[in-house]
Design an enzyme around this catalytic site. Sequence first.
Site, mmCIF file in Angstrom:
data_model
loop_
_atom_site.group_PDB
_atom_site.id
_atom_site.type_symbol
_atom_site.label_atom_id
_atom_site.label_comp_id
_atom_site.label_asym_id
_atom_site.label_seq_id
_atom_site.Cartn_x
_atom_site.Cartn_y
_atom_site.Cartn_z
ATOM 1 C CB ILE A 12 -0.973 -0.017 1.195
ATOM 2 C CG1 ILE A 12 -1.835 -1.289 1.138
ATOM 3 C CG2 ILE A 12 -1.874 1.221 1.187
ATOM 4 C CD1 ILE A 12 -2.668 -1.542 2.383
ATOM 5 C CG PHE A 80 1.798 2.664 4.747
ATOM 6 C CD1 PHE A 80 0.465 2.482 4.433
ATOM 7 C CD2 PHE A 80 2.464 3.758 4.211
ATOM 8 C CE1 PHE A 80 -0.196 3.371 3.604
ATOM 9 C CE2 PHE A 80 1.814 4.661 3.385
ATOM 10 C CZ PHE A 80 0.476 4.471 3.084
ATOM 11 C CB SER A 124 -7.210 -3.494 9.481
ATOM 12 O OG SER A 124 -7.830 -4.639 8.970
ATOM 13 C CE1 TYR A 148 -2.149 -6.468 10.881
ATOM 14 C CE2 TYR A 148 -4.377 -7.255 10.471
ATOM 15 C CZ TYR A 148 -3.352 -6.367 10.210
ATOM 16 O OH TYR A 148 -3.542 -5.365 9.289
ATOM 17 C CE LYS A 152 -2.380 -2.714 11.545
ATOM 18 N NZ LYS A 152 -1.546 -1.604 11.135
ATOM 19 N N GLY A 293 -11.980 -18.226 11.947
ATOM 20 C CA GLY A 293 -11.851 -16.773 12.125
ATOM 21 C C GLY A 293 -12.518 -15.987 11.004
HETATM 22 P P1 NAD Z 1 3.396 -4.716 3.457
HETATM 23 O O1 NAD Z 1 3.887 -5.846 4.280
HETATM 24 O O2 NAD Z 1 3.411 -4.844 1.983
HETATM 25 O O3 NAD Z 1 4.178 -3.375 3.836
HETATM 26 C C1 NAD Z 1 4.649 -3.103 5.127
HETATM 27 C C2 NAD Z 1 6.022 -2.472 4.980
HETATM 28 O O4 NAD Z 1 6.500 -2.125 6.289
HETATM 29 C C3 NAD Z 1 7.044 -3.415 4.358
HETATM 30 O O5 NAD Z 1 7.744 -2.736 3.341
HETATM 31 C C4 NAD Z 1 7.985 -3.744 5.529
HETATM 32 O O6 NAD Z 1 9.301 -4.000 5.105
HETATM 33 C C5 NAD Z 1 7.864 -2.487 6.368
HETATM 34 N N1 NAD Z 1 8.151 -2.677 7.803
HETATM 35 C C6 NAD Z 1 7.594 -3.587 8.637
HETATM 36 N N2 NAD Z 1 8.097 -3.432 9.877
HETATM 37 C C7 NAD Z 1 8.975 -2.400 9.825
HETATM 38 C C8 NAD Z 1 9.800 -1.761 10.780
HETATM 39 N N3 NAD Z 1 9.848 -2.174 12.042
HETATM 40 N N4 NAD Z 1 10.563 -0.714 10.385
HETATM 41 C C9 NAD Z 1 10.526 -0.286 9.082
HETATM 42 N N5 NAD Z 1 9.772 -0.856 8.136
HETATM 43 C C10 NAD Z 1 9.014 -1.910 8.507
HETATM 44 O O7 NAD Z 1 1.906 -4.395 3.993
HETATM 45 P P2 NAD Z 1 0.763 -3.521 3.322
HETATM 46 O O8 NAD Z 1 -0.246 -4.443 2.739
HETATM 47 O O9 NAD Z 1 1.347 -2.467 2.473
HETATM 48 O O10 NAD Z 1 0.104 -2.890 4.620
HETATM 49 C C11 NAD Z 1 0.434 -1.595 5.073
HETATM 50 C C12 NAD Z 1 -0.326 -1.305 6.356
HETATM 51 O O11 NAD Z 1 -1.736 -1.440 6.119
HETATM 52 C C13 NAD Z 1 -0.023 -2.250 7.522
HETATM 53 O O12 NAD Z 1 -0.020 -1.492 8.698
HETATM 54 C C14 NAD Z 1 -1.188 -3.223 7.512
HETATM 55 O O13 NAD Z 1 -1.435 -3.756 8.788
HETATM 56 C C15 NAD Z 1 -2.314 -2.315 7.072
HETATM 57 N N6 NAD Z 1 -3.433 -3.029 6.421
HETATM 58 C C16 NAD Z 1 -3.168 -3.804 5.327
HETATM 59 C C17 NAD Z 1 -4.216 -4.504 4.723
HETATM 60 C C18 NAD Z 1 -3.966 -5.372 3.520
HETATM 61 O O14 NAD Z 1 -4.830 -6.187 3.186
HETATM 62 N N7 NAD Z 1 -2.860 -5.253 2.808
HETATM 63 C C19 NAD Z 1 -5.521 -4.388 5.233
HETATM 64 C C20 NAD Z 1 -5.737 -3.578 6.336
HETATM 65 C C21 NAD Z 1 -4.676 -2.889 6.930
HETATM 66 C C1 UD1 Z 2 -7.888 -11.326 5.959
HETATM 67 C C2 UD1 Z 2 -7.634 -11.327 7.452
HETATM 68 C C3 UD1 Z 2 -7.868 -9.909 7.973
HETATM 69 C C4 UD1 Z 2 -6.959 -8.924 7.249
HETATM 70 C C5 UD1 Z 2 -7.220 -9.029 5.737
HETATM 71 C C6 UD1 Z 2 -6.308 -8.153 4.932
HETATM 72 C C7 UD1 Z 2 -8.166 -13.593 8.275
HETATM 73 C C8 UD1 Z 2 -9.116 -14.402 9.069
HETATM 74 N N1 UD1 Z 2 -8.531 -12.284 8.087
HETATM 75 O O1 UD1 Z 2 -9.204 -10.874 5.744
HETATM 76 O O2 UD1 Z 2 -7.603 -9.843 9.371
HETATM 77 O O3 UD1 Z 2 -7.222 -7.593 7.679
HETATM 78 O O4 UD1 Z 2 -7.030 -10.400 5.317
HETATM 79 O O5 UD1 Z 2 -4.981 -8.612 4.984
HETATM 80 O O6 UD1 Z 2 -7.128 -14.055 7.822
HETATM 81 N N2 UD1 Z 2 -10.486 -17.110 0.598
HETATM 82 C C9 UD1 Z 2 -10.604 -18.339 -0.031
HETATM 83 N N3 UD1 Z 2 -9.459 -18.983 -0.403
HETATM 84 C C10 UD1 Z 2 -8.214 -18.466 -0.180
HETATM 85 C C11 UD1 Z 2 -8.114 -17.213 0.464
HETATM 86 C C12 UD1 Z 2 -9.267 -16.564 0.845
HETATM 87 O O7 UD1 Z 2 -11.710 -18.833 -0.244
HETATM 88 O O8 UD1 Z 2 -7.220 -19.126 -0.529
HETATM 89 C C13 UD1 Z 2 -11.726 -16.394 0.967
HETATM 90 C C14 UD1 Z 2 -11.870 -16.115 2.459
HETATM 91 O O9 UD1 Z 2 -12.507 -17.166 3.109
HETATM 92 C C15 UD1 Z 2 -12.701 -14.822 2.420
HETATM 93 C C16 UD1 Z 2 -12.260 -14.111 1.147
HETATM 94 O O10 UD1 Z 2 -11.674 -15.121 0.336
HETATM 95 O O11 UD1 Z 2 -14.062 -15.123 2.302
HETATM 96 C C17 UD1 Z 2 -11.244 -13.015 1.376
HETATM 97 O O12 UD1 Z 2 -10.146 -13.540 2.120
HETATM 98 P P1 UD1 Z 2 -8.829 -12.674 2.420
HETATM 99 O O13 UD1 Z 2 -8.321 -12.092 1.158
HETATM 100 O O14 UD1 Z 2 -7.893 -13.536 3.205
HETATM 101 O O15 UD1 Z 2 -9.353 -11.460 3.299
HETATM 102 P P2 UD1 Z 2 -10.181 -11.449 4.677
HETATM 103 O O16 UD1 Z 2 -10.583 -12.809 5.091
HETATM 104 O O17 UD1 Z 2 -11.263 -10.451 4.551
#
Ligand code: NAD
Ligand code: UD1
Length: 338
Positions: A12, A80, A124, A148, A152, A293
């Site tokens: 992101i 992030f 999140s 996790y 958050k 979960g």
């Molecule tokens: P990502 O793992 O791709 O990016 C996280 C980055 O943080 C990585 O580049 C990693 O190297 C860096 N990092 C981790 N710990 C560090 C530290 N101690 N010091 C410096 N750098 C560090 O994850 P993302 O998908 O880009 O997510 C970004 C943020 O959004 C996170 O806080 C995550 O929890 C939150 N978030 C992500 C999702 C998702 O589905 N991707 C959903 C909800 C919330």
């Molecule tokens: C998951 C995490 C959530 C996190 C989010 C973004 C869990 C229980 N939840 O959410 O905490 O914030 O990712 O990183 O892990 N699915 C399949 N097959 C797969 C993978 C997923 O059927 O191989 C289904 C899941 O059951 C769900 C949907 O796809 O219904 C989306 O799954 P996913 O992308 O993992 O996201 P979340 O479950 O919403």
Amino acid sequence: MNILLTGGAGYIGSHTYIALAEAGHTPVILDNFSSSHSAVLDRLLQISGKQVICEDGDICDRSFVEDVIKRYQVSAVIHFAAFKSVGESVSNPLAYYHNNLGGLISLLEAMDATKCRTLVYSSSATVYGDPVSVPITEDFPRMHTNPYGHTKLVGEDMLAALRVANPDWCIGVLRYFNPVGAHPSGLIGEDPNGVPSNLMPYVTQVAVGKRAHLNVFGNNYPTPDGTGIRDYIHVVDLAEGHVAALRVLQERGESFTVNLGTGKGYSVLDVVRATEQVSGQLVPIRMAHRRPGDVAECWSDPSSAQKILGWCAKKSLNDMCADAWRWQQHNPNGYSSC
Ligand code: NAD
Ligand code: UD1
């Protein structure tokens, strides 16, 4: 403005880097590359056409963060950097509390010491746990179902306490729903370590032939096709949400908490069908047990973000799948093939 992006080399963060650069800001990345690849930096240069500023280091190193904030005269931080795997957080909770909460404390101390008190925080939809109904508004009860999610939730609480203690803090909490997709250039995208646990990267890896089939986790949910429903949001829309959040924090000086989602829910089978359509590839599926979960449905009411930030998601599910597919097709092994 000079904006510090902790974790700016990640999925992101890298897309937000581009959105900020396009909006005329100077993003400064601080990342320890614990879950990202340095090859992303060259891709950011290719897309933005500008030298990329990146400091390689850890947010847990408070004096390093302070030094970076001072050296670049940072006006605001988008935070992030965190670990994000639910399963890993269950097996190694201390690593998650240390990095996600210890890291947040270190960052906030460095910001406080340098009087840089404007922050956008990556939260999140996981903070809603198992929601009582959908769509989800920001005032729904918060709960956690794994370490996790707990990090958050506690992170949000720490920020709320900080605002009470010192009203100079100006904080935008963004609760992301399910970020997917990639930059339309196909140069940056999601690059999970090992076997993807999230749906979209798994589906595109099946489409590209890296994996044989998708396990569909449950087809007996109380949803129209029996599979889980989520609010998938294009990562480029999400990135724009950060630019809007910064603008509001700077212009109005008011803190807020908003959902960033589309307000639409799609099932696992919807995602599979859309990917097949845009890629022209078959995505074989196998029905599997529910994943512990998981909830049946999770989708947002995004109207607060529209009202407060003047932002709404624009891209469709087909856009998300087409861009995720382009990234996957051009980079079958993610950044490690660079
Ligand atoms: P990502 O793992 O791709 O990016 C996280 C980055 O943080 C990585 O580049 C990693 O190297 C860096 N990092 C981790 N710990 C560090 C530290 N101690 N010091 C410096 N750098 C560090 O994850 P993302 O998908 O880009 O997510 C970004 C943020 O959004 C996170 O806080 C995550 O929890 C939150 N978030 C992500 C999702 C998702 O589905 N991707 C959903 C909800 C919330
Ligand atoms: C998951 C995490 C959530 C996190 C989010 C973004 C869990 C229980 N939840 O959410 O905490 O914030 O990712 O990183 O892990 N699915 C399949 N097959 C797969 C993978 C997923 O059927 O191989 C289904 C899941 O059951 C769900 C949907 O796809 O219904 C989306 O799954 P996913 O992308 O993992 O996201 P979340 O479950 O919403």
